[in-house]
Design a protein around this motif. Sequence first.
Motif, short mmCIF file in Angstrom:
data_model
loop_
_atom_site.label_atom_id
_atom_site.label_comp_id
_atom_site.label_asym_id
_atom_site.label_seq_id
_atom_site.Cartn_x
_atom_site.Cartn_y
_atom_site.Cartn_z
N PRO A 84 0.87 -1.11 0.09
CA PRO A 84 0.03 0.18 -0.09
C PRO A 84 0.70 1.23 0.07
O PRO A 84 0.63 2.21 -0.37
CB PRO A 84 -0.81 -0.19 1.34
CG PRO A 84 -0.73 -1.57 1.57
CD PRO A 84 0.60 -2.27 0.96
N GLU A 85 2.10 1.29 0.69
CA GLU A 85 2.94 2.47 0.46
C GLU A 85 3.33 2.95 -0.74
O GLU A 85 3.63 4.07 -1.05
CB GLU A 85 4.11 2.08 1.47
CG GLU A 85 3.83 2.15 2.84
CD GLU A 85 3.28 3.37 3.38
OE1 GLU A 85 3.81 4.45 3.01
OE2 GLU A 85 2.42 3.39 4.53
N TYR A 87 1.52 2.61 -3.53
CA TYR A 87 0.36 3.06 -4.22
C TYR A 87 0.12 4.38 -3.40
O TYR A 87 -0.38 5.49 -4.14
CB TYR A 87 -0.82 2.16 -3.97
CG TYR A 87 -0.79 1.36 -5.18
CD1 TYR A 87 -1.50 1.44 -6.19
CD2 TYR A 87 -0.11 0.09 -4.97
CE1 TYR A 87 -1.40 0.31 -7.38
CE2 TYR A 87 0.07 -0.84 -5.89
CZ TYR A 87 -0.55 -0.79 -7.37
OH TYR A 87 -0.46 -1.57 -8.24
N HIS A 88 0.37 4.86 -2.32
CA HIS A 88 0.30 6.02 -1.58
C HIS A 88 1.36 6.80 -2.09
O HIS A 88 1.05 8.25 -2.26
CB HIS A 88 0.65 5.80 -0.08
CG HIS A 88 0.74 7.07 0.56
ND1 HIS A 88 -0.47 7.78 1.06
CD2 HIS A 88 1.64 7.90 1.32
CE1 HIS A 88 -0.36 8.88 1.41
NE2 HIS A 88 1.25 9.01 1.80
N GLU A 89 2.46 6.36 -2.36
CA GLU A 89 3.47 7.36 -3.14
C GLU A 89 3.10 7.72 -4.48
O GLU A 89 3.24 8.73 -4.83
CB GLU A 89 5.06 6.65 -3.03
CG GLU A 89 5.87 7.52 -3.61
CD GLU A 89 6.55 8.87 -3.11
OE1 GLU A 89 7.08 9.39 -3.70
OE2 GLU A 89 6.10 9.03 -1.73
N ARG A 91 0.10 8.17 -5.65
CA ARG A 91 -1.03 8.91 -5.47
C ARG A 91 -0.54 10.21 -5.12
O ARG A 91 -0.87 11.34 -5.58
CB ARG A 91 -2.15 8.45 -4.29
CG ARG A 91 -3.40 9.48 -4.18
CD ARG A 91 -4.43 8.76 -3.11
NE ARG A 91 -5.34 9.56 -3.22
CZ ARG A 91 -5.67 10.33 -2.10
NH1 ARG A 91 -5.09 10.60 -0.97
NH2 ARG A 91 -6.93 11.30 -1.98
N THR A 92 0.32 10.36 -4.15
CA THR A 92 1.07 11.64 -3.81
C THR A 92 1.84 12.18 -5.19
O THR A 92 1.58 13.61 -5.17
CB THR A 92 2.18 11.41 -2.92
OG1 THR A 92 1.64 10.87 -1.45
CG2 THR A 92 2.75 12.75 -2.43
N THR A 123 -6.12 9.97 -9.07
CA THR A 123 -6.05 10.09 -7.79
C THR A 123 -7.06 9.50 -6.89
O THR A 123 -7.28 9.04 -5.74
CB THR A 123 -5.64 11.68 -7.24
OG1 THR A 123 -6.87 12.29 -7.83
CG2 THR A 123 -4.67 12.11 -7.69
N GLY A 127 -6.93 6.81 -4.19
CA GLY A 127 -7.44 7.10 -2.72
C GLY A 127 -8.49 5.97 -2.39
O GLY A 127 -8.53 5.72 -1.11
N ASN A 130 -6.81 2.83 -1.22
CA ASN A 130 -6.09 3.13 -0.09
C ASN A 130 -7.21 3.00 1.13
O ASN A 130 -6.78 2.33 2.03
CB ASN A 130 -5.36 4.62 0.07
CG ASN A 130 -4.50 4.55 1.24
OD1 ASN A 130 -3.59 3.82 1.63
ND2 ASN A 130 -5.10 5.60 2.19
N ASP A 131 -8.17 3.54 0.97
CA ASP A 131 -9.19 3.83 2.03
C ASP A 131 -9.70 2.37 2.18
O ASP A 131 -10.08 1.81 3.19
CB ASP A 131 -10.49 4.43 1.50
CG ASP A 131 -10.20 5.91 1.36
OD1 ASP A 131 -9.06 6.39 2.15
OD2 ASP A 131 -10.99 6.72 0.97
N TRP A 166 -6.77 -0.66 -7.72
CA TRP A 166 -5.54 -0.84 -8.09
C TRP A 166 -5.16 -0.98 -9.47
O TRP A 166 -4.26 -0.41 -10.24
CB TRP A 166 -5.03 -1.41 -7.03
CG TRP A 166 -4.77 -1.27 -5.68
CD1 TRP A 166 -5.12 0.10 -5.21
CD2 TRP A 166 -3.87 -1.79 -4.77
NE1 TRP A 166 -4.66 0.36 -3.87
CE2 TRP A 166 -3.94 -0.93 -3.64
CE3 TRP A 166 -3.24 -2.84 -4.52
CZ2 TRP A 166 -3.38 -0.97 -2.31
CZ3 TRP A 166 -2.54 -3.23 -3.47
CH2 TRP A 166 -2.54 -2.04 -2.27
#
Length: 203
Positions: A84-85, A87-89, A91-92, A123, A127, A130-131, A166
């Motif tokens: 998940p990290e 994908y968080h990166e 998204r950022t 995004t 998001g 991630n949720d 994803w």
Amino acid sequence: PYTEALDRLDHRLRSAASDAARGPDLAESIAAARTEVKRARRSLSHHPPRGRGRGVAVFATGLTRIARRGAEALELARTHRADPEAYHELRTRAKDLRHAVEFLEPAWPAVLGAWASELHRLTDDLGEANDLALLLKRMADPPDSPGSVHLPDLSPVIQEIRAARWSSALVLASRIWAPPPEEFVRAVLGWAELSEPLPQVPQ
């Protein structure tokens, strides 16, 4: 044009700040934003934008850096599909690029508006994925844990939806970052017809 844009932004912030119904927290945020606008105006007066070409071309260096970091985040997401990290990166970095494209959109609305919409969709997909990952984590906690969510029957469905988001995000991101960052920036800034090279951007 840059100082005029900042003046318009400051005017909107003043108008928002005068609305007492918005509450103290928002008032503090608006005051902080106005401080940043004033700082930006002072900076522009002492250090006007410089760069190759005219107009939006002065943003080439920063936009190239943003596009390059996005491409790196996409590669990380491809090689760490279960993380998940990663994908968080991604998204950022997609949000960074979206904000830059939205800022430049008035210069070429027909094209940049479409790209901004695609980045917004990306995004959103990331998001939501991630949720859903956070929800699954809560569902995996013991039932008596603080904040736990006990819906075991829904877990397979949520996992399927998350995987779909994803996968959709990865396809969309691959399309957005298909060209090398320098070519992407040329297209965004309308430099496709120019023979002069883009400014060199440090890695």
